[in-house]
Write a protein that holds these residues in place. Structure first.
Motif, PDB file in Angstrom:
ATOM      1  N   SER A 163       0.597  -1.259   0.105  1.00 26.31           N
ATOM      2  CA  SER A 163      -0.048   0.023   0.166  1.00 26.31           C
ATOM      3  C   SER A 163       0.916   1.272  -0.046  1.00 26.31           C
ATOM      4  O   SER A 163       0.378   2.498  -0.262  1.00 26.31           O
ATOM      5  N   ILE A 167       2.168   4.682  -8.107  1.00 27.88           N
ATOM      6  CA  ILE A 167       0.961   4.477  -8.967  1.00 27.88           C
ATOM      7  C   ILE A 167       1.108   3.310  -9.827  1.00 27.88           C
ATOM      8  O   ILE A 167       0.059   2.757 -10.308  1.00 27.88           O
ATOM      9  N   GLU A 170      -1.154   1.226  -7.927  1.00 26.55           N
ATOM     10  CA  GLU A 170      -2.624   1.369  -8.378  1.00 26.55           C
ATOM     11  C   GLU A 170      -3.212   0.743  -9.778  1.00 26.55           C
ATOM     12  O   GLU A 170      -4.085   0.174  -9.937  1.00 26.55           O
ATOM     13  N   ALA A 214      -2.086  10.631  -0.286  1.00 26.23           N
ATOM     14  CA  ALA A 214      -3.242  10.495  -1.036  1.00 26.23           C
ATOM     15  C   ALA A 214      -2.957   9.152  -1.906  1.00 26.23           C
ATOM     16  O   ALA A 214      -3.955   8.364  -2.255  1.00 26.23           O
ATOM     17  N   GLN A 215      -1.701   8.910  -2.454  1.00 31.07           N
ATOM     18  CA  GLN A 215      -1.515   7.581  -3.228  1.00 31.07           C
ATOM     19  C   GLN A 215      -1.803   6.391  -2.420  1.00 31.07           C
ATOM     20  O   GLN A 215      -2.429   5.440  -2.667  1.00 31.07           O
ATOM     21  N   THR A 218      -5.415   6.058  -2.054  1.00 27.52           N
ATOM     22  CA  THR A 218      -5.821   5.127  -3.301  1.00 27.52           C
ATOM     23  C   THR A 218      -5.725   3.800  -3.293  1.00 27.52           C
ATOM     24  O   THR A 218      -6.384   3.077  -3.594  1.00 27.52           O
ATOM     25  N   ASN A 219      -4.332   3.502  -2.900  1.00 24.79           N
ATOM     26  CA  ASN A 219      -4.075   1.963  -3.227  1.00 24.79           C
ATOM     27  C   ASN A 219      -4.925   1.286  -2.030  1.00 24.79           C
ATOM     28  O   ASN A 219      -5.421  -0.033  -2.454  1.00 24.79           O
ATOM     29  N   HIS A 221      -7.688   1.787  -0.836  1.00 26.79           N
ATOM     30  CA  HIS A 221      -9.052   1.695  -1.298  1.00 26.79           C
ATOM     31  C   HIS A 221      -9.269   0.557  -2.429  1.00 26.79           C
ATOM     32  O   HIS A 221     -10.198  -0.189  -2.268  1.00 26.79           O
ATOM     33  N   LEU A 222      -8.297   0.656  -3.367  1.00 25.62           N
ATOM     34  CA  LEU A 222      -8.349  -0.482  -4.266  1.00 25.62           C
ATOM     35  C   LEU A 222      -8.096  -2.055  -3.727  1.00 25.62           C
ATOM     36  O   LEU A 222      -8.838  -2.636  -4.408  1.00 25.62           O
ATOM     37  N   ASP A 268     -12.593   7.935   4.454  1.00 23.92           N
ATOM     38  CA  ASP A 268     -12.980   7.129   3.496  1.00 23.92           C
ATOM     39  C   ASP A 268     -12.386   5.738   3.579  1.00 23.92           C
ATOM     40  O   ASP A 268     -13.082   4.804   3.095  1.00 23.92           O
TER      41      ASP A 268
END
Length: 777
Positions: A163, A167, A170, A214-215, A218-219, A221-222, A268
């Motif tokens: 995590s 990118i 991601e 932020a990355q 995002t990671n 979350h995915l 989130d």
């Protein structure tokens, strides 16, 4: 474009010009323009141009095949622009390009080699290419998965730092989603390949949660979404169940619960984690039991369920988080009668903590049900309805719940309090929530219907609501009131004289009208929000105002709408017949229940007998092993015994050289006794012969004396004289024969006596050697 393609076909040996040609084609087809250019041109124009150029290029399928061949080249100046161009073609005309690649020999396999390229730029762009290639094409998804894509992608994610990676992580996760989402074959392959176990380290975020880039958000979350793909309620039940079990056994669920209870997690991520945990435990008893045992790290420790419910009924919490908690609670109770019982028991008088030190789930739900916040009312009502779902016993038990409304006033039942709030004209959302709770509570529970009808204010209130012509907002409430009244008729056991089925139907006919009643009942299923809620179990609403229907409730409406419509039009005779049928069915159900109980008992006995058989089998095996061991020991002793016999035979050989064969296996005691018997037999024969000899001798003596007596009478006739002489000669011969026979027998007896003496010398020694051995063995 023709000239550029001609260059690709004819100048294969010049990598530099091939690279320029590929770059030029990429710039022509691609829509990845600079920001300034995008402002000048409208996006639609750009899209149309790129799409038109792509169509021209792929018209000749050989162009795509040629491009696949160029992508195989190891030269960086050829391979990289080739990968970018192919990605751009797929973005513009995905399905057509996919089809061309699918039918070209080894087309997909050639592109899989990009993931193994040591140059990161090509490898990363290869991941982007495969993302486009696998979009909405199950056949290509399967080929990519079986070309070892999972292994390679998980390796890249690990190399990049899970995590905490950039990118590239991601992009890999997006590709994994493409391969797994709605693809049962690939999901099964992922599970069977033990790749679920490799997901656990993704969620080891550590205690230091302050650094959430932020990355990373995002990671993660995915990653959570990827877990949800494997346990989605829309997957086949068997596949979901096996993935849920694998997630428990490898510790993935435990890791998710740690994030759930951790501090400093972004909102989130926390929301998505709650949703993920919800689907990992949904309908899986083992995972639901584990979740019930999870405690928050507070002092004193509180169950995770209680902590989550506190967030749900707190109006200051974000709306999406409250929806996620409700979904988690619903999933915890889904097909979980044990969990339902635990929640309802916290409401019952005997289990409520009188000291008030700890807040229970039941108290939080009641607090939410009667708070001033309509969203809390709705969430608590739906949560409580899920605690009663398909559980008639708990529906009856909940009737015992008494609430203290204010000091000095007597307590009222929970059912009564719900109808009181309903009649007070609160917000639509609150009333819809309470009506859904009441419909769930009363359905398939005649005792609850009787309790509801016992309050004389309830039926007039419902008929009044249904009969009025109200605005659009109120139509939903009218429809639910019609459903509740319909349930009160359909599940009515006619125990209250004033509210028998027939009287209620007459009341509808008089006050509302049957057609009007059916029309109002139909308002529910025609509502737009009803259709949305019926699509999937997760409560997802664009705004709090749209929070009206629960997914499980839509199933109940679908089930009851038709039967209630029929029940309204049925005559009393048909009702009686139906009652009789119901009674017959109940009797049948009782018989079935009885036999089920008998079968359960027999199964239990069978299980006990199986255990006994297993125990006896193991004991038997142990005894068999012991016997085998003893047999081998006896065989060893026998071998030793035979060896000693052979040695003894050799020692006594010089005494008995004439009986070598006899000595080879050792002389047995039985043989000695046999010889003795033979000796006795010969002795007896000898005595018989001696007796016969003596008899003959006496006969001879008699003859001699008779000869002397008649010696003087020489004048005897010649005939008698010659006869007596002949007789005498015969006797002499016979005597000689007997003497010879006696001598032979005497010789044989002496020989046997000698052998007997030798044997009697040997036997004591032999028995001395044999018998200790036999005793030992």
């Amino acid at each position: 474009m023709e000239h550029l393609i001609h260059v690709l076909q004819t100048d294969r040996s010049d990598s530099e010009i091939i690279g320029y040609a590929l770059d030029t084609l990429y710039n022509v087809i691609s829509n990845d323009l600079e920001e300034e250019e995008q402002e000048e041109n409208s996006p639609k124009q750009v899209d149309d141009l790129g799409s038109q150029f792509t169509e021209i290029f792929i018209k000749q399928q050989e162009n795509v095949t040629l491009l696949l061949t160029l992508v195989e080249e190891f030269d960086f100046h050829v391979r990289w622009p080739g990968v970018k161009l192919l990605t751009s073609l797929l973005k513009q005309q995905g399905p057509q390009v996919q089809q061309i690649i699918l039918v070209s020999p080894m087309g997909v396999s050639r592109l899989m080699d990009l993931l193994a390229d040591s140059r990161e730029v090509i490898r990363n762009d290869g991941v982007l290419l495969l993302q486009q290639l696998t979009k909405s094409n199950a056949a290509i998804q399967k080929i990519v998965a079986f070309e070892n894509a999972f292994e390679r992608l998980l390796d890249i994610i690990t190399e990049e730092g899970n995590s905490d990676g950039g990118i590239v992580v991601e992009d890999c996760l997006l590709l994994l989603q493409n391969l797994l989402k709605n693809n049962n074959s690939n999901q099964n392959f992922f599970k069977e390949g033990s790749y679920i176990q490799r997901m656990k380290p993704w969620f080891e975020v550590g205690d230091d949660n302050c650094g959430w880039s932020a990355q990373k958000v995002t990671n993660l979350h995915l990653m959570l979404q990827l877990v949800r793909v494997l346990v989605s309620p829309t997957n086949p039940p068997g596949a979901t169940s096996s993935c849920q079990k694998a997630m428990f056994h490898c510790g993935l669920l435990q890791q998710l619960c740690t994030i759930l209870m951790a501090t400093g997690v972004p909102a989130d991520i926390l929301t998505e984690t709650i949703n993920t945990v919800s689907e990992v435990i949904r309908g899986c008893q083992m995972n639901q039991d584990y979740f019930a045992s999870v405690n928050a790290p507070s002092n004193p420790p509180r169950p995770a369920i209680v902590v989550l419910l506190m967030s749900m009924v707190n109006e200051r919490q974000p709306f999406v988080l409250r929806c996620a908690v409700l979904y988690c609670f619903q999933c915890f109770l889904y097909k979980n009668q044990k969990g339902q019982g635990e929640i309802v028991s916290t409401l019952l008088p005997s289990t409520i903590d009188a000291t008030g030190n700890s807040v229970s789930a039941g108290q939080l739900l009641c607090g939410g049900l009667f708070s001033t916040d309509s969203l809390s009312n709705w969430c608590a009502a739906v949560a409580l309805a899920h605690a009663l779902q398909e559980n008639a016993t708990l529906k009856e038990q909940l009737l015992r719940v008494q609430l203290a409304t204010s000091i000095g006033n007597p307590p009222v039942s929970l059912l009564q309090q719900c109808t009181n709030i309903l009649s007070q004209g609160s917000k639509v959302q609150t009333r819809v929530g309470l009506l859904m709770l009441l419909c769930t509570w009363l359905s398939n529970c005649s005792i609850a219907v009787t309790h509801f009808l016992h309050n004389p204010a309830n039926v007039p209130f419902l008929t009044g609501q249904i009969a009025e012509n109200l605005g659009e907002e109120e139509q939903l409430v009218q429809g639910l009131c019609a459903l509740l009244l319909g349930i009160s008729i359909y599940y009515n056991d006619n125990s209250l004289e004033n509210y028998r089925k027939e009287k209620l139907k007459q009341l509808i006919e008089k006050r509302i009208g049957r057609e009007n009643f059916i029309e109002k009942l139909g308002f529910i299923s025609k509502h737009e929000l009803y259709s949305r809620a019926a699509q999937k179990p997760q409560p997802s609403f664009s705004s709090p105002d749209h929070m009206m229907f629960d997914h499980e409730f839509t199933k109940l409406v679908k089930e009851l709408e038709g039967v209630i419509s029929k029940a309204i039009y049925k005559s009393s005779e048909e009702d009686k017949k139906e009652e009789e049928v119901k009674k017959t069915l109940e009797q049948h159900d009782n018989i079935v229940t009885h036999y089920k109980k008998v079968i359960r008992e027999q199964d239990q006995e069978l299980e006990e007998l199986k255990q006994r058989v297993n125990t006896l089998t193991s004991q038997n095996e142990q005894l068999q092993a012991t016997v085998t061991q003893q047999v081998s020991q006896i065989q060893q002793h026998k071998d030793q015994y035979n060896l000693l016999k052979v040695q003894l035979g050799k020692d006594t050989q010089h005494h008995n050289s004439h009986s070598d064969t006899f000595q080879m296996n050792g002389i047995q005691v039985e043989e000695v006794s046999k010889l003795r018997d033979e000796l006795e037999e010969w002795k007896n024969k000898h005595e018989v012969l001696q007796g016969q000899l003596r008899e003959k001798d006496s006969v001879i003596e008699k003859l001699k004396s008779s000869q002397l007596e008649i010696g003087t009478t020489e004048q005897s006739s010649e005939t008698s004289k010659s006869g007596s002489l002949e007789h005498n000669n015969e006797l002499q011969k016979e005597l000689e024969m007997l003497r010879t026979q006696v001598q032979l027998q005497a010789a044989e007896i002496s020989k046997l006596q000698m052998e007997n003496q030798k044997l009697q010398v040997m036997v004591p020694v032999k028995t001395f050697l044999i018998f200790p051995l036999e005793t030992k063995s």
